[in-house]
Design an enzyme around this catalytic site. Structure first.
Site, PDB file in Angstrom:
ATOM      1  CG  ASP A   1      -1.819   1.086   1.075  1.00 20.55           C
ATOM      2  OD1 ASP A   1      -1.857   1.714   0.250  1.00 20.55           O
ATOM      3  OD2 ASP A   1      -2.752   1.062   2.251  1.00 20.55           O
TER       4      ASP A   1
ATOM      5  CG  ASP B   1      -3.750   4.700  -1.812  1.00 23.39           C
ATOM      6  OD1 ASP B   1      -2.982   3.571  -1.330  1.00 23.39           O
ATOM      7  OD2 ASP B   1      -4.626   5.023  -0.907  1.00 23.39           O
TER       8      ASP B   1
END
EC number: 3.4.23.-
Length: 224
Positions: free
Chosen positions: A35, A134
């Site tokens: 992430d 992201d």
């Protein structure tokens, strides 16, 4: 090893991309989401265990301080995606990357310009907005005012959309149940930094993304 390392990713229905890591000696394997929108590593653990935490260690394992993502949209293919530490895989992008400087180092954040729906300017980000790439966010999030316009345009005529880099309907509309489609855009206004876009997996699938930590740059090229 000063070269690079490749981690194979698993595509979970175009919503998340998982890979393996090993922790400890001998390494214990965990499946995680790599992430880029979080600075924290989360893994399952036993309660009340003794441990030593290293919070500031630099090993200089790779010659080039960068990593890159390729996310496969085709959930039926065995290869779900790829994360490369220390380099790029030329098999998964076309042409040259366009690099933008990181403006806020807590995230991989950078500035973007005007937002277009079809070929028409919305004027919303003409003065400039902020965004960050992201890999841990499934959708593409943005301010309510502009996302409302985008979702209205999708429902009206499903024209091709451009948000600095072009996205076609096939790229921003997700498959739901047999007769259901889901918009890949979601509204988000909670930010102290002004209008902010989160360019999640919806954006990173069509654009191979490079995170250059050594030069504090983010780069995009057409995925292949």
């Amino acid at each position: 090893d000063s070269g690079s390392a490749i981690v194979a990713l698993t595509n979970d229905r175009d919503t998340s991309y998982f890979g393996e890591i090993g922790i400890g000696t001998p390494p214990q394997k965990y499946t995680v989401i790599y992430d880029t929108g979080s600075s924290v590593l989360w893994v399952p653990s036993s309660k009340e265990q003794d441990f030593i935490e290293a919070t500031d260690e630099t090993d200089n394992v790779f010659l080039h301080r960068r990593f890159s993502f390729w996310l496969n949209r085709n959930v039926d293919e065995e290869e779900g995606g790829e994360l490369v530490f220390g380099g790029l895989d030329p098999n998964h992008f076309r042409g040259d990357h366009t690099y933008v400087p990181v403006t806020y180092q807590y995230y991989w954040q950078f500035g973007i310009g005007d937002v277009l729906i079809g070929d028409k300017s919305t004027g919303f980000c003409a003065p400039g907005c902020q965004a960050f790439a992201d890999s841990g966010t499934s959708l593409l999030s943005g301010p309510t005012a502009i996302v409302t316009q985008i979702n209205h345009a999708i429902g009206a005529n499903s024209e091709e959309l451009n948000v600095k880099f072009g996205l076609t309907p096939e790229q921003y509309i997700l498959k739901g149940e047999a007769t259901q489609c889901i918009s890949g855009f979601t509204a988000m206004d909670a930010t102290l930094l002004g209008p902010l876009w989160i360019l999640g997996d919806v954006f990173m699938r069509p654009y191979h993304t490079v995170f250059d930590y050594g030069n504090l740059l983010v780069g995009f090229a057409e995925a292949a």
